[in-house]
Design an enzyme around this catalytic site. Structure first.
Site, PDB file in Angstrom:
ATOM      1  N   ASP A  10       0.857  -1.181   0.000  1.00  0.00           N
ATOM      2  CA  ASP A  10       0.000   0.000   0.000  1.00  0.00           C
ATOM      3  C   ASP A  10       0.894   1.232   0.000  1.00  0.00           C
ATOM      4  O   ASP A  10       2.055   1.167   0.424  1.00  0.00           O
ATOM      5  CB  ASP A  10      -0.921   0.016   1.228  1.00  0.00           C
ATOM      6  CG  ASP A  10      -1.952   1.143   1.160  1.00  0.00           C
ATOM      7  OD1 ASP A  10      -2.883   1.036   0.347  1.00  0.00           O
ATOM      8  OD2 ASP A  10      -1.806   2.128   1.896  1.00  0.00           O
ATOM      9  N   SER A  11       0.346   2.342  -0.448  1.00  0.00           N
ATOM     10  CA  SER A  11       1.118   3.582  -0.451  1.00  0.00           C
ATOM     11  C   SER A  11       1.376   4.095   0.953  1.00  0.00           C
ATOM     12  O   SER A  11       2.250   4.938   1.160  1.00  0.00           O
ATOM     13  CB  SER A  11       0.387   4.650  -1.271  1.00  0.00           C
ATOM     14  OG  SER A  11      -0.892   4.902  -0.724  1.00  0.00           O
ATOM     15  N   CYS A  73      -3.657  -1.081  -2.354  1.00  0.00           N
ATOM     16  CA  CYS A  73      -3.895   0.332  -2.663  1.00  0.00           C
ATOM     17  C   CYS A  73      -4.788   0.439  -3.903  1.00  0.00           C
ATOM     18  O   CYS A  73      -4.446  -0.088  -4.967  1.00  0.00           O
ATOM     19  CB  CYS A  73      -2.556   1.022  -2.915  1.00  0.00           C
ATOM     20  SG  CYS A  73      -2.660   2.734  -3.456  1.00  0.00           S
ATOM     21  N   GLU A 158      -5.788   9.938   8.421  1.00  0.00           N
ATOM     22  CA  GLU A 158      -4.384   9.869   8.812  1.00  0.00           C
ATOM     23  C   GLU A 158      -4.044  10.844   9.932  1.00  0.00           C
ATOM     24  O   GLU A 158      -3.067  10.648  10.657  1.00  0.00           O
ATOM     25  CB  GLU A 158      -3.489  10.090   7.592  1.00  0.00           C
ATOM     26  CG  GLU A 158      -3.633   8.986   6.557  1.00  0.00           C
ATOM     27  CD  GLU A 158      -2.417   8.800   5.688  1.00  0.00           C
ATOM     28  OE1 GLU A 158      -1.582   9.735   5.640  1.00  0.00           O
ATOM     29  OE2 GLU A 158      -2.297   7.727   5.062  1.00  0.00           O
ATOM     30  N   CYS A 192     -11.479   3.056  -1.176  1.00  0.00           N
ATOM     31  CA  CYS A 192     -10.197   3.467  -0.610  1.00  0.00           C
ATOM     32  C   CYS A 192     -10.056   2.770   0.730  1.00  0.00           C
ATOM     33  O   CYS A 192     -11.023   2.706   1.509  1.00  0.00           O
ATOM     34  CB  CYS A 192     -10.133   4.988  -0.431  1.00  0.00           C
ATOM     35  SG  CYS A 192      -8.633   5.556   0.427  1.00  0.00           S
ATOM     36  N   HIS A 194      -8.657   3.605   3.379  1.00  0.00           N
ATOM     37  CA  HIS A 194      -8.801   4.454   4.564  1.00  0.00           C
ATOM     38  C   HIS A 194     -10.265   4.613   4.985  1.00  0.00           C
ATOM     39  O   HIS A 194     -10.560   4.849   6.158  1.00  0.00           O
ATOM     40  CB  HIS A 194      -8.245   5.860   4.291  1.00  0.00           C
ATOM     41  CG  HIS A 194      -6.752   5.943   4.278  1.00  0.00           C
ATOM     42  ND1 HIS A 194      -5.985   5.348   3.317  1.00  0.00           N
ATOM     43  CD2 HIS A 194      -5.892   6.581   5.108  1.00  0.00           C
ATOM     44  CE1 HIS A 194      -4.708   5.611   3.548  1.00  0.00           C
ATOM     45  NE2 HIS A 194      -4.618   6.357   4.627  1.00  0.00           N
TER      46      HIS A 194
END
Length: 273
Positions: A10-11, A73, A158, A192, A194
Site C-alpha cells: 500500500d502507499s 492500494c 491519517e 479506498c 482508509h
C-alpha cells in the site's frame, strides 16, 4: 521453516484494513506488508509516477521471496496493476503473481444492487482512472456507476480526525454530492482502504436503506478462492503464521498511525528503496 510470505503493498497505512481481513480469513500464511509512506499519498500523482513507485515496491517484495503480491492500494490497482501484470511479470518471473483490489469488488457489487445504480467513493486518482467503471461494466453491463472523489477523507483518517465533529462537514459534503447524482443509488462502495474508518460517519449521512461495501472482507474471500483455484501458487506461500511490517519512512510514525488501522501494536522495520 523457510519464509515465502504473501506480500501486501500500500502507499501508506490504509492497506492494513485489507490485510487485517485477509489475516482473519487466512491466518495460517506468512504476510509481509510494505507501506511506501515516504512517497504517499499516491492519489494525486500521475499514472507514470504511480506505476514506477508500485513496480519498485513489488520488486522489493519479490526480493523477499514473495511469490504472490496483493496491491491493497486502490490507486496502485487502478493505475499500475495491468501494466505490471502484462508488461513486467513475464520478464521478471512469469511464475509470480500480482493481484489488485478492484476486480474482486467489481465481481460482486452488482449482486447487492436492486435498482441497478451504484456509487463509488474514492480518491481523485482512482476516480479519474475510471477503473471501477470499466471493471464493473465488464461484470455487470446493466449497472449505472456514479463516482465521487473525496480528497479530504484520507487526511482526516491519517490525522486521526475521522471520528471528530470536524469530519462531519467533509463526509456529508461528498455523501450529499454522490446521492444527488441519482436518487436510485442503493449501493455505495468505499473504494479506498482508509474509508472504513469513516464508516460510522458515512452511515450517519447515508441512512439504513443504502448498502455500504467495504473492500477488506471482499478481497479476503476472493484471495481464499484464488488460492483454492491456483494450488501451484498456494503451495509457494509459506504457512508459519508470521506478520512483518515494512515502511519507507519513520518507523515510529508508522507504528503510531498503523495502530488505528490494525488495532494492535505494530513494530515496523525501515527499508530504503
Amino acid at each position: 521453516m523457510s519464509s515465502a510470505p504473501i506480500g501486501i503493498f500500500d502507499s501508506g497505512y490504509g492497506g492494513l484494513t485489507v490485510m487485517k481481513d485477509i489475516v482473519n480469513e487466512l491466518p495460517q500464511y506468512d504476510y509481509l506488508y510494505l507501506g511506501d509512506n515516504a512517497r504517499s499519498p499516491y492519489g494525486t500523482r500521475s499514472f507514470e509516477t504511480i506505476y514506477h513507485y508500485t513496480l519498485e515496491c513489488v520488486k522489493y517484495l519479490f526480493s523477499q521471496n514473495s511469490h504472490l503480491v496483493i496491491l491493497a492500494c486502490n490507486t496502485a490497482s487502478a493505475k499500475a496493476l495491468r501494466s505490471i501484470q502484462q508488461k513486467d511479470l513475464p520478464n521478471i518471473d512469469p511464475e509470480r503473481r500480482v493481484l489488485g483490489v478492484i476486480r474482486p469488488t467489481a465481481e460482486i457489487i452488482g449482486i447487492h444492487s436492486k435498482t441497478g445504480h451504484v456509487g463509488i467513493l474514492g480518491t481523485s486518482g482512482t476516480v479519474n482512472s475510471e477503473s471501477y467503471v470499466m471493471e464493473i461494466k465488464q461484470q455487470f453491463p446493466e449497472l449505472t456507476v456514479h463516482q465521487e472523489a473525496c480528497p479530504m477523507w484520507v487526511p482526516l483518517v491519517e490525522n486521526q480526525e475521522y471520528d471528530s465533529d470536524g469530519a462531519d462537514y467533509f463526509v456529508k459534503q461528498h455523501i450529499d454530492s454522490i446521492l444527488s447524482k441519482s436518487n436510485k443509488i442503493d449501493t455505495l462502495l468505499l473504494a479506498c482502504t482508509h474509508y472504513p474508518l469513516l464508516m460510522d460517519k458515512i452511515r450517519q449521512f447515508v441512512g439504513d436503506e443504502i448498502t455500504i461495501l467495504s473492500q477488506g472482507e471482499i478481497v479476503a474471500k476472493s484471495l481464499a478462492n484464488y488460492l483454492k483455484r491456483h494450488p501451484e501458487i498456494e503451495q509457494k506461500c509459506s504457512q508459519n503464521g508470521t506478520r512483518r511490517f515494512l515502511t519507507t519512512d519513520s518507523t515510529d510514525d508508522f507504528n503510531a498511525h498503523a495502530n488505528v488501522f490494525w488495532n494492535k501494536e505494530i513494530n515496523s522495520e525501515f527499508i530504503d528503496l
